[in-house]
Design an enzyme around this catalytic site. Structure first.
Site, PDB file in Angstrom:
ATOM      1  N   TYR A   1      53.877  36.997  39.560  1.00  0.00           N
ATOM      2  CA  TYR A   1      53.533  35.592  39.815  1.00  0.00           C
ATOM      3  C   TYR A   1      54.740  34.812  40.330  1.00  0.00           C
ATOM      4  CZ  TYR A   1      52.126  30.762  38.943  1.00  0.00           C
ATOM      5  OH  TYR A   1      51.851  29.431  39.084  1.00  0.00           O
TER       6      TYR A   1
ATOM      7  N   ARG B   1      35.775  31.221  43.892  1.00  0.00           N
ATOM      8  CA  ARG B   1      34.902  32.356  43.603  1.00  0.00           C
ATOM      9  C   ARG B   1      33.534  31.941  43.076  1.00  0.00           C
ATOM     10  NH1 ARG B   1      38.197  35.758  39.423  1.00  0.00           N
ATOM     11  NH2 ARG B   1      38.699  33.639  38.797  1.00  0.00           N
ATOM     12  N   ARG B   2      33.475  30.851  42.303  1.00  0.00           N
ATOM     13  CA  ARG B   2      32.254  30.519  41.555  1.00  0.00           C
ATOM     14  C   ARG B   2      31.392  29.522  42.321  1.00  0.00           C
ATOM     15  NH1 ARG B   2      34.811  28.264  36.267  1.00  0.00           N
ATOM     16  NH2 ARG B   2      36.291  27.453  37.810  1.00  0.00           N
TER      17      ARG B   2
END
Length: 273
Positions: free
Chosen positions: A159, A42-43
């Protein structure tokens, strides 16, 4: 050795979850073996920093893709951005749980995002990239799993279920592709010394700072080394002596007893609070 590796798995690898931790280390190890690397997370600023370091150290090509893998259409975005690349190695190591909270304490949207990121997207990416690998008769796929997928436990409902999917998916994919020249492994991790785990443990008060390594956590380098040492030993690779021991223990128990043991273990680790 790097030439042989490049011929078998190159010229490009795609690593999902490549901004830090195991994903960044995996991308580095692939570059060290001569592969060009697509780094996905994402970054973008962090990805660009990782990519610059890889190019400087190994002289390979890199490409960065800033994509939120929990968003609808994420896999299609990745496929469209890599149409001009011959991707011979796919690593999917996104999908850590940042919360570790009871199912009903989180929104249903958070659980749905977990399933999208951990189940739908790796399935879609494998379907897309494996087709070309089969045509070439060579390639590799690594899908990261977790010991949480062995049996259901508290604070990781969505999860754990998603990681059970990843484990069975990798095994089934191996059963169909390993005789077509494609190496597939489901890499099952236990407690691993990643930034995500350090942050979680610090928030829970079990670490004094995020600069400390959690006790008994497997170093990232060991995870990567075991992955490369076992690429042809699929379908499932348990990383670390502790995880192999847990796997043997749970396999010796019926599922109800294993679920009770998991619940007791998590409660003991969380403490009286």
């Amino acid at each position: 050795m790097s030439d042989d590796f490049s011929r078998r798995y190159g010229p490009w690898a795609l690593v999902a979850g490549a901004s830090d931790g195991v994903g960044a280390a995996f991308a580095e190890a692939l570059a060290a073996r001569g592969l060009n690397v697509v780094l996905l997370a994402r970054r973008l600023p962090v990805l660009d920093e990782v990519a610059t370091g890889i190019r400087d150290r190994y002289g390979v090509q890199t490409k960065t893709l800033a994509v939120d893998l929990a968003s609808p259409g994420a896999a299609a975005t990745v496929a469209d951005a890599t149409t001009d690349l011959e991707v011979g190695f796919l690593v999917y190591c996104a999908g850590a749980d940042p919360d570790f909270r009871p199912f009903l304490s989180n929104s249903i949207e958070a659980a749905e995002a977990m399933v999208q990121r951990n189940c739908m997207v790796p399935m879609q990416l494998c379907h897309h990239f494996a087709a070309a690998m089969v045509q070439r008769g060579r390639g590799g796929i690594v899908v990261f799993g977790s010991g949480a997928g062995f049996v259901g436990g508290p604070n990781m409902v969505a999860y754990g279920a998603s990681k059970a999917f990843d484990m069975v998916f990798a095994e089934a994919l191996w059963s169909e592709l390993h005789d077509k020249g494609i190496d597939v492994i489901g890499l099952i991790l236990g407690k691993t010394d990643t930034p995500a785990l350090r942050k979680l443990e610090h928030q829970r008060g079990t670490l004094g700072s995020e600069d400390e390594s959690p006790p008994d956590a497997v170093p990232v380098g060991e995870v990567v080394d075991e992955a490369f040492a076992n690429l042809t030993n699929g379908p499932t690779v348990l990383v670390g002596e502790q995880m192999r021991g847990v796997g043997q223990l749970l396999a010796s128990m019926n599922r109800n007893d294993a679920a009770r043991l998991m619940a007791q273990s998590v409660a003991a680790a969380m403490g009286p609070d």
